[in-house]
Design a protein around this motif. Structure first.
Motif, mmCIF file in Angstrom:
data_model
loop_
_atom_site.group_PDB
_atom_site.id
_atom_site.type_symbol
_atom_site.label_atom_id
_atom_site.label_comp_id
_atom_site.label_asym_id
_atom_site.label_seq_id
_atom_site.Cartn_x
_atom_site.Cartn_y
_atom_site.Cartn_z
ATOM 1 N N ASP A 1 3.232 6.066 -2.667
ATOM 2 C CA ASP A 1 4.446 6.775 -3.100
ATOM 3 C C ASP A 1 4.477 6.907 -4.622
ATOM 4 O O ASP A 1 4.906 7.942 -5.158
ATOM 5 N N ARG B 1 0.822 -1.217 0.000
ATOM 6 C CA ARG B 1 0.000 0.000 0.000
ATOM 7 C C ARG B 1 0.850 1.259 0.000
ATOM 8 O O ARG B 1 0.575 2.199 -0.748
ATOM 9 N N GLN B 2 1.901 1.295 0.821
ATOM 10 C CA GLN B 2 2.724 2.499 0.881
ATOM 11 C C GLN B 2 3.441 2.747 -0.436
ATOM 12 O O GLN B 2 3.567 3.890 -0.882
#
Length: 246
Positions: free
Chosen positions: A207, A202-203
């Motif tokens: 990003d 998810r991160q």
């Protein structure tokens, strides 16, 4: 491009299978597609599961797009379906399986080996297909790209000037180099993220969205796993393409 089959799907949608330099593909056109008034085209991306396995979902997407006045087309990805296996991808997939079975993190080396050779092979093939498709009567620009392996969509949107808008699905592994390529993408973007997608970082997806160079970009995040995309998310994507390709 050589057409190998043709069948009506109802509601005036015509489905034609084709081969282009030995690569299988499918073209769907609405009844409104005619030489005097060509319709816009959306390229339908898909995962590396093969066209036969993905056909029900692709055909459903194509029928919805035809109802909005779009032609759609897709091609088999390298090493997928009935196409010859690519040893480099087979080795990378085996490495991914071993890492998962051992409970080890999927490191950048595995991600690069799994995704980058696919991008290098697939993007020129998509561009060649686009050449052939836009030469057909009844099909014209502008052109959109929708779904599939997000790294293929990034590269295609960055290098292909005929792509006017892209709808991307943040649901696959992303090599680090693709974050730099994302800065070169300037077309309008509609990015879908399933918040609880067990196979997606998810991160990294967030990003990547930050990295895109597009002045107009929207992130649509929904609760649920990889296959739990809500119906209204598809409706939002349809509105996005109607706004930017018509």
């Amino acid at each position: 491009m050589r057409f190998t089959s043709e069948q009506p799907l109802g509601d005036g949608v015509l489905e034609r299978e084709f081969t282009l330099d030995g690569i299988p593909g499918i073209l769907w056109t609405p009844a409104t597609a005619a030489a005097p008034a060509p319709v816009p085209l959306i390229l339908l991306g898909h995962p590396t599961l093969g066209l036969r396995r993905m056909y029900p979902r692709l055909a459903a997407r194509a029928r919805h797009a035809a109802a909005d006045g779009f032609a759609t087309a897709t091609v088999e990805l390298p090493g997928s379906g009935d196409r010859p296996r690519l040893p480099v991808l087979e080795q990378a997939r085996a490495g991914l399986r071993r890492a998962k079975e051992a409970g080890s993190p999927v490191d950048e080396e595995i991600i690069d080996a799994l995704v980058l050779p696919l991008v290098e092979e697939a993007v020129p093939e998509w561009r060649a297909a686009l050449d052939a498709l836009l030469a057909l009567p009844g099909i014209g620009g502008p052109v959109g790209y929708s779904g599939g392996v997000i790294s293929i969509g990034i590269r295609l949107a960055a290098v292909e000037p005929r792509i006017a808008a892209a709808g991307l699905f943040a649901g696959s592994l992303i090599p680090r180099v693709m974050f730099e390529e994302a800065r070169r993408v300037t077309v309008p973007l509609h990015v879908l993220l399933q918040w609880d997608d067990e196979g997606n970082d998810r991160q990294a997806a967030l990003d990547l969205f930050d990295a895109f160079g597009s002045e107009e970009k929207s992130l649509h995040a929904n609760m649920g796993g990889h296959t739990g995309v809500p119906e209204f998310a598809g409706e939002a994507a349809a509105r996005f393409f109607t706004r930017h390709l018509k």
